[in-house]
Design a protein around this motif. Structure first.
Motif, PDB file in Angstrom:
ATOM      1  N   THR A 161      21.910  22.728  17.503  1.00 39.83           N
ATOM      2  CA  THR A 161      22.283  21.393  17.044  1.00 39.83           C
ATOM      3  C   THR A 161      21.347  20.960  15.922  1.00 39.83           C
ATOM      4  O   THR A 161      20.156  21.271  15.938  1.00 39.83           O
ATOM      5  CB  THR A 161      22.247  20.370  18.197  1.00 39.83           C
ATOM      6  OG1 THR A 161      20.968  20.393  18.799  1.00 39.83           O
ATOM      7  CG2 THR A 161      23.306  20.676  19.235  1.00 39.83           C
ATOM      8  N   VAL A 162      21.910  20.247  14.966  1.00 38.61           N
ATOM      9  CA  VAL A 162      21.153  19.806  13.802  1.00 38.61           C
ATOM     10  C   VAL A 162      21.576  18.399  13.386  1.00 38.61           C
ATOM     11  O   VAL A 162      22.667  17.942  13.724  1.00 38.61           O
ATOM     12  CB  VAL A 162      21.360  20.761  12.598  1.00 38.61           C
ATOM     13  CG1 VAL A 162      20.786  22.134  12.876  1.00 38.61           C
ATOM     14  CG2 VAL A 162      22.823  20.858  12.215  1.00 38.61           C
ATOM     15  N   GLU A 163      20.678  17.716  12.688  1.00 35.74           N
ATOM     16  CA  GLU A 163      21.017  16.502  11.958  1.00 35.74           C
ATOM     17  C   GLU A 163      21.180  16.939  10.514  1.00 35.74           C
ATOM     18  O   GLU A 163      20.488  17.852  10.061  1.00 35.74           O
ATOM     19  CB  GLU A 163      19.899  15.467  12.040  1.00 35.74           C
ATOM     20  CG  GLU A 163      19.846  14.715  13.328  1.00 35.74           C
ATOM     21  CD  GLU A 163      18.751  13.657  13.329  1.00 35.74           C
ATOM     22  OE1 GLU A 163      18.729  12.896  14.306  1.00 35.74           O
ATOM     23  OE2 GLU A 163      17.924  13.606  12.400  1.00 35.74           O
ATOM     24  N   LEU A 164      22.071  16.291   9.791  1.00 33.31           N
ATOM     25  CA  LEU A 164      22.276  16.703   8.417  1.00 33.31           C
ATOM     26  C   LEU A 164      22.624  15.525   7.532  1.00 33.31           C
ATOM     27  O   LEU A 164      23.099  14.491   7.996  1.00 33.31           O
ATOM     28  CB  LEU A 164      23.375  17.768   8.314  1.00 33.31           C
ATOM     29  CG  LEU A 164      24.769  17.397   8.797  1.00 33.31           C
ATOM     30  CD1 LEU A 164      25.798  18.128   7.965  1.00 33.31           C
ATOM     31  CD2 LEU A 164      24.939  17.787  10.253  1.00 33.31           C
ATOM     32  N   VAL A 165      22.343  15.706   6.254  1.00 32.09           N
ATOM     33  CA  VAL A 165      22.732  14.748   5.224  1.00 32.09           C
ATOM     34  C   VAL A 165      23.665  15.504   4.288  1.00 32.09           C
ATOM     35  O   VAL A 165      23.327  16.586   3.812  1.00 32.09           O
ATOM     36  CB  VAL A 165      21.498  14.221   4.459  1.00 32.09           C
ATOM     37  CG1 VAL A 165      21.932  13.315   3.308  1.00 32.09           C
ATOM     38  CG2 VAL A 165      20.545  13.508   5.400  1.00 32.09           C
ATOM     39  N   VAL A 166      24.849  14.932   4.056  1.00 33.37           N
ATOM     40  CA  VAL A 166      25.840  15.585   3.210  1.00 33.37           C
ATOM     41  C   VAL A 166      25.728  15.020   1.801  1.00 33.37           C
ATOM     42  O   VAL A 166      25.615  13.808   1.620  1.00 33.37           O
ATOM     43  CB  VAL A 166      27.265  15.381   3.774  1.00 33.37           C
ATOM     44  CG1 VAL A 166      28.307  16.032   2.886  1.00 33.37           C
ATOM     45  CG2 VAL A 166      27.354  15.933   5.188  1.00 33.37           C
ATOM     46  N   GLN A 167      25.747  15.906   0.807  1.00 31.57           N
ATOM     47  CA  GLN A 167      25.712  15.466  -0.585  1.00 31.57           C
ATOM     48  C   GLN A 167      26.913  14.598  -0.876  1.00 31.57           C
ATOM     49  O   GLN A 167      28.005  14.828  -0.356  1.00 31.57           O
ATOM     50  CB  GLN A 167      25.723  16.670  -1.532  1.00 31.57           C
ATOM     51  CG  GLN A 167      24.482  17.509  -1.453  1.00 31.57           C
ATOM     52  CD  GLN A 167      24.569  18.735  -2.353  1.00 31.57           C
ATOM     53  OE1 GLN A 167      25.604  19.038  -2.921  1.00 31.57           O
ATOM     54  NE2 GLN A 167      23.459  19.448  -2.469  1.00 31.57           N
ATOM     55  N   THR A 168      26.741  13.600  -1.732  1.00 30.87           N
ATOM     56  CA  THR A 168      27.847  12.687  -2.024  1.00 30.87           C
ATOM     57  C   THR A 168      28.934  13.351  -2.862  1.00 30.87           C
ATOM     58  O   THR A 168      30.108  13.170  -2.606  1.00 30.87           O
ATOM     59  CB  THR A 168      27.348  11.419  -2.737  1.00 30.87           C
ATOM     60  OG1 THR A 168      26.539  11.807  -3.843  1.00 30.87           O
ATOM     61  CG2 THR A 168      26.552  10.554  -1.792  1.00 30.87           C
ATOM     62  N   GLY A 169      28.570  14.139  -3.843  1.00 36.08           N
ATOM     63  CA  GLY A 169      29.576  14.840  -4.639  1.00 36.08           C
ATOM     64  C   GLY A 169      29.934  16.154  -3.986  1.00 36.08           C
ATOM     65  O   GLY A 169      29.064  16.925  -3.607  1.00 36.08           O
ATOM     66  N   GLU A 170      31.240  16.403  -3.816  1.00 38.62           N
ATOM     67  CA  GLU A 170      31.662  17.639  -3.156  1.00 38.62           C
ATOM     68  C   GLU A 170      31.670  18.796  -4.153  1.00 38.62           C
ATOM     69  O   GLU A 170      32.120  18.647  -5.281  1.00 38.62           O
ATOM     70  CB  GLU A 170      33.059  17.449  -2.556  1.00 38.62           C
ATOM     71  CG  GLU A 170      33.423  18.544  -1.591  1.00 38.62           C
ATOM     72  CD  GLU A 170      34.634  18.192  -0.755  1.00 38.62           C
ATOM     73  OE1 GLU A 170      35.593  18.970  -0.789  1.00 38.62           O
ATOM     74  OE2 GLU A 170      34.615  17.164  -0.072  1.00 38.62           O
TER      75      GLU A 170
END
Length: 193
Positions: A161-170
């Motif tokens: 399991t992880v926490e993540l931050v997704v980049q705003t631009g795909e």
């Protein structure tokens, strides 16, 4: 729309004025997305009489790719809905919000207010330096070894399991994590296991 507007009246006189108002509201919805394939509007006077105190119910159903958005009348609007035009206005305002939510969802702009996004690693390629995570919002997120913080990429394995931050631009490969942090158990398991 691919299919013409469907308009159903029950215990309500289907006047040209009301039909034109509904058509105008549907046209306005189409300014938010050109992906509405069909729309069905139900207009009802529940008690079948036109006396004072009669509350109109307006239900709007809009089909979009992969989903059907439905707005039902709400009791808290009751007093204002003695007037059919107000009931129509409120129903379409609610559908406008539903369409905006749907657009955010398909773009991946769904906002998570319960803390950082979490997920489980579903695939990892140590030799090539990347992996994929299934997030709690059901998106499959790519990550590179350089995104891993508070741990080593080499120590990660499937089902971690992880926490993540997704980049705003795909990117061209889809959603990509800019930060991946190993954590303990998460509150919600997207894989159901």
């Amino acid at each position: 729309m691919q299919t013409p507007l469907e308009l159903t009246f029950k215990h309500v006189e289907p006047t040209d004025e009301i039909k034109a108002l509904v058509r105008e509201k549907v046209d306005h919805l189409e300014t938010f997305t050109d992906q509405i394939t069909s729309c069905h509007v139900y207009i009802r006077a529940p008690h079948g009489s036109q006396r004072q105190g009669n509350l109109y119910e307006v239900t709007v159903e809009a089909r979009v790719p992969g989903d059907e958005l439905v707005v039902h009348p709400r009791q808290k609007d009751a007093a204002a809905h003695e007037h059919l035009q107000v009931a129509i206005r409120d129903a379409f305002a609610s559908m406008e919000r539903e369409i905006k939510r749907w657009k955010d969802k398909i773009r991946g702009d769904v906002k998570v207010h319960d803390g950082p996004l979490q997920g489980k690693i579903v695939e990892i390629h140590h030799d090539e330096g990347y992996g994929q995570i299934i997030a709690t919002d059901q998106r499959l997120i790519y990550f590179h070894r350089n995104a891993v913080v508070d741990g080593r990429f080499e120590d990660l394995k499937p089902r971690d399991t992880v926490e993540l931050v997704v980049q705003t631009g795909e990117s061209e490969i889809g959603p990509q994590a800019s930060t991946v942090r190993p954590i303990g158990a998460m509150e919600y398991d997207p894989s159901g296991g």
